[in-house]
Scaffold this motif. Structure first.
Motif, PDB file in Angstrom:
ATOM      1  N   HIS A  34       0.859  -1.182   0.000  1.00 57.70           N
ATOM      2  CA  HIS A  34       0.000   0.000   0.000  1.00 57.70           C
ATOM      3  C   HIS A  34       0.895   1.232   0.000  1.00 57.70           C
ATOM      4  CE1 HIS A  34      -3.114  -2.880   1.078  1.00 57.70           C
ATOM      5  NE2 HIS A  34      -2.236  -3.349   1.958  1.00 57.70           N
ATOM      6  N   ASN A  66      -5.281   0.825   1.126  1.00 57.85           N
ATOM      7  CA  ASN A  66      -6.217   0.749  -0.014  1.00 57.85           C
ATOM      8  C   ASN A  66      -7.405  -0.137   0.344  1.00 57.85           C
ATOM      9  OD1 ASN A  66      -4.365   2.226  -1.553  1.00 57.85           O
ATOM     10  ND2 ASN A  66      -3.273   0.362  -2.120  1.00 57.85           N
ATOM     11  N   ASN A 116       1.171   5.231   0.777  1.00 57.68           N
ATOM     12  CA  ASN A 116       0.672   6.412   1.464  1.00 57.68           C
ATOM     13  C   ASN A 116      -0.507   6.162   2.409  1.00 57.68           C
ATOM     14  OD1 ASN A 116       2.589   8.133   0.265  1.00 57.68           O
ATOM     15  ND2 ASN A 116       1.319   8.296  -1.552  1.00 57.68           N
ATOM     16  N   LYS A 117      -1.419   5.264   2.053  1.00 54.18           N
ATOM     17  CA  LYS A 117      -2.521   4.934   2.938  1.00 54.18           C
ATOM     18  C   LYS A 117      -3.030   3.550   2.587  1.00 54.18           C
ATOM     19  CE  LYS A 117      -6.086   7.094   0.098  1.00 54.18           C
ATOM     20  NZ  LYS A 117      -7.248   7.969   0.091  1.00 54.18           N
TER      21      LYS A 117
END
Length: 169
Positions: A163, A168, A165-166
């Motif tokens: 994943h 999913n 950045n954040k």
């Protein structure tokens, strides 16, 4: 080194062949090279090569049966006197144990991580078997030896577990 990482597997069968002292020392040196919080290096080791003790350790729990067939077993211990930050020793010992496993492969040996900590019953069984003082916590058993089994590459890469950045959803 990438080949060693890719080929590391839990090996549970061992030939009746002595492991050279030099190889054992190289495996332990690798364990001691692991990172640790505040450079505490809270590990110690017992090298078990006595067949009666290996037999007793093999009864620690249902996943330790193969220990009795290994020519040696390295018992990985945490030294409470070296704890600097609460709980960090668990990560330190994990890194140390993985280094032991990787260097075993590098030395042409088979090995397996048999967890002991955090189960109090298992910790106490190992402590009692090896007369381990209270300031040392049994963390893992690492039976090591030569094997006819091969450390072979099994591709575990799974792009769905990555994943950016954040998470999913």
């Amino acid at each position: 080194m990438l080949e060693v990482i890719k080929n590391r597997r839990c090996i549970r069968t061992y030939l009746n062949k002595r492991v050279e002292e030099e190889k054992i020392i190289e495996v332990i040196k690798a364990g001691m090279q692991a990172p640790s919080s505040k450079n505490a290096s809270p590990w110690e080791f017992i090298i078990v090569d006595d067949s009666e003790l290996l037999e007793k350790l093999s009864t620690t729990h249902h996943r330790s049966v193969h220990v009795k067939n290994a020519p040696i077993c390295i018992v990985v211990l945490a030294n409470k006197d070296k704890f600097i930050k609460a709980g960090k020793w668990i990560q330190d010992l994990g890194a140390c144990t993985e280094n032991l496993l990787l260097e075993s492969v590098n030395q042409g040996l088979g090995a397996c991580w048999v967890g002991v900590f955090p189960k109090k019953k298992l910790v106490n069984k190992v402590r009692e078997t090896l007369n381990i003082p209270e300031n040392l916590i049994p963390y893992a058993l690492i039976p090591i030896g030569y094997s006819e089994e091969k450390n072979i590459f099994i591709d575990k890469f799974d792009e769905d577990k990555i994943h950016r950045n954040k998470f999913n959803i």
